[in-house]
Write a protein that holds these residues in place. Structure first.
Motif, mmCIF file in Angstrom:
data_model
loop_
_atom_site.group_PDB
_atom_site.id
_atom_site.type_symbol
_atom_site.label_atom_id
_atom_site.label_comp_id
_atom_site.label_asym_id
_atom_site.label_seq_id
_atom_site.Cartn_x
_atom_site.Cartn_y
_atom_site.Cartn_z
ATOM 1 N N HIS A 156 0.808 -1.223 0.000
ATOM 2 C CA HIS A 156 0.000 0.000 0.000
ATOM 3 C C HIS A 156 0.843 1.276 0.000
ATOM 4 O O HIS A 156 0.449 2.296 0.565
ATOM 5 C CB HIS A 156 -0.966 0.007 1.184
ATOM 6 N N ILE A 157 2.010 1.213 -0.660
ATOM 7 C CA ILE A 157 2.820 2.422 -0.811
ATOM 8 C C ILE A 157 2.155 3.337 -1.837
ATOM 9 O O ILE A 157 1.765 2.900 -2.919
ATOM 10 C CB ILE A 157 4.239 2.076 -1.294
ATOM 11 N N ASP A 158 2.071 4.613 -1.490
ATOM 12 C CA ASP A 158 1.570 5.595 -2.450
ATOM 13 C C ASP A 158 2.686 6.182 -3.296
ATOM 14 O O ASP A 158 2.466 6.528 -4.459
ATOM 15 C CB ASP A 158 0.837 6.707 -1.709
ATOM 16 N N ALA A 159 3.890 6.317 -2.727
ATOM 17 C CA ALA A 159 5.012 6.865 -3.483
ATOM 18 C C ALA A 159 6.324 6.499 -2.802
ATOM 19 O O ALA A 159 6.382 6.283 -1.591
ATOM 20 C CB ALA A 159 4.905 8.386 -3.607
ATOM 21 N N VAL A 160 7.364 6.447 -3.620
ATOM 22 C CA VAL A 160 8.733 6.201 -3.157
ATOM 23 C C VAL A 160 9.557 7.437 -3.488
ATOM 24 O O VAL A 160 9.435 8.000 -4.578
ATOM 25 C CB VAL A 160 9.349 4.960 -3.845
ATOM 26 N N ILE A 161 10.392 7.872 -2.538
ATOM 27 C CA ILE A 161 11.329 8.963 -2.786
ATOM 28 C C ILE A 161 12.739 8.432 -2.609
ATOM 29 O O ILE A 161 13.078 7.896 -1.552
ATOM 30 C CB ILE A 161 11.082 10.161 -1.835
ATOM 31 N N VAL A 162 13.547 8.572 -3.653
ATOM 32 C CA VAL A 162 14.942 8.137 -3.620
ATOM 33 C C VAL A 162 15.811 9.389 -3.695
ATOM 34 O O VAL A 162 15.879 10.052 -4.731
ATOM 35 C CB VAL A 162 15.257 7.175 -4.780
ATOM 36 N N THR A 163 16.475 9.725 -2.604
ATOM 37 C CA THR A 163 17.230 10.978 -2.555
ATOM 38 C C THR A 163 18.476 10.940 -3.414
ATOM 39 O O THR A 163 18.945 11.975 -3.883
ATOM 40 C CB THR A 163 17.614 11.332 -1.111
ATOM 41 N N HIS A 164 19.049 9.759 -3.612
ATOM 42 C CA HIS A 164 20.165 9.538 -4.536
ATOM 43 C C HIS A 164 20.329 8.032 -4.680
ATOM 44 O O HIS A 164 19.662 7.256 -3.976
ATOM 45 C CB HIS A 164 21.449 10.223 -4.064
ATOM 46 N N LEU A 165 21.192 7.603 -5.574
ATOM 47 C CA LEU A 165 21.213 6.192 -5.968
ATOM 48 C C LEU A 165 22.340 5.377 -5.347
ATOM 49 O O LEU A 165 22.628 4.280 -5.825
ATOM 50 C CB LEU A 165 21.285 6.081 -7.497
ATOM 51 N N HIS A 166 22.968 5.837 -4.286
ATOM 52 C CA HIS A 166 23.948 4.985 -3.617
ATOM 53 C C HIS A 166 23.270 3.718 -3.106
ATOM 54 O O HIS A 166 22.091 3.724 -2.738
ATOM 55 C CB HIS A 166 24.625 5.735 -2.475
ATOM 56 N N LEU A 167 24.035 2.641 -3.061
ATOM 57 C CA LEU A 167 23.481 1.319 -2.761
ATOM 58 C C LEU A 167 22.678 1.291 -1.469
ATOM 59 O O LEU A 167 21.642 0.610 -1.396
ATOM 60 C CB LEU A 167 24.629 0.299 -2.664
#
Length: 253
Positions: A60-71
């Motif tokens: 039930h996630i509405d959105a994902v926020i990825v601040t940067h792509l480090h592992l």
């Protein structure tokens, strides 16, 4: 709002009725080699197990926020288990294209005036270290959440204390601030995220705000323990404004 620390910088943020997943680092304990050129080369990442079942994290996630792509903010496990149709925000078009290449269909670059389901999302700047480390570590970001029914929330991301963090605080007056405060570092140069002195600077900039310190004791290059930060906060007399959650712990604010 309710904020649950999963592990490292991975958070579940329930805000204005929407469920956000921040910086998903979802692999099983020890799935990846240690980060090179750093301490604890005998310890594989992540250092701890997920504190809750992975389905509870992603359901039930509405959105994902990825601040940067480090592992340790966006890993192979996240790419595998997250539904490809989920709404996903990145800091820039370069990151967005990489996320799209993993099969995600609804990727948007955060701006200073992004609105999602009535929630204002403002991308903020960060510096992943000081001096030459800024170029080595690459671009990073944070995000401010605003909604008329909620307190203003600032998730600072992988940044040290510097002018733009202070400006964000003065511009948006957040009542809740999440800082990545493990003082993680490489063998050369200083911390690449906040250390205890940086956390104290945040407190001094906004003494009434609640500060939540995360990104601690989860990867081999950590430098500041929860216990040490709590002790420092007591010495500096700001324990009442500081939350240092264990993995899996949540707060309603």
């Amino acid at each position: 709002m309710n904020i649950q620390l999963i592990r490292n910088a991975t958070l579940i943020v329930n805000y204005a009725g929407k469920k956000f997943l921040i910086d998903p680092f979802l692999a099983e304990k020890g799935a990846y080699p240690p980060f090179p050129n750093s301490a604890r080369q005998d310890q594989h990442n992540p250092l701890q197990n997920l504190p809750v079942p992975i389905n509870d994290i992603i359901d039930h996630i509405d959105a994902v926020i990825v601040t940067h792509l480090h592992l340790d903010h966006w890993d192979d496990a996240a790419k595998e288990v997250l539904p490809k149709h989920v709404k996903l925000f990145t800091q820039n078009e370069e990151d967005a294209n990489k996320v799209r290449s993993a099969g995600f269909q609804h990727v948007e670059v955060l701006q200073e005036d992004t609105v999602f389901e009535g929630i204002q999302l403002t991308k903020t700047k960060g510096e992943h270290g000081r001096g030459d480390l800024v170029n080595v570590m690459g671009h990073v970001s944070g995000v401010v959440f605003k909604h008329h029914e909620e307190k203003t929330l600032y998730i600072a991301g992988d940044t040290v204390w510097y002018q733009s963090v202070e400006e964000t605080i003065h511009t948006h007056n957040p009542e809740v601030i999440v800082v990545n405060a493990g003082a993680n570092q490489l063998l050369q140069g200083g911390p690449i995220i906040m250390d205890k002195e940086d956390v104290y600077e945040v407190h001094q900039a906004t003494p009434t705000a609640t500060i939540m310190a995360v990104h601690m004791e989860a990867a081999n290059h950590w430098g500041l323990s929860r216990q040490e930060l709590r002790r420092f906060a007591a010495e500096k007399e700001f324990s009442s404004q500081l939350l240092v959650p264990e993995d899996g712990e949540s707060y309603t604010l």
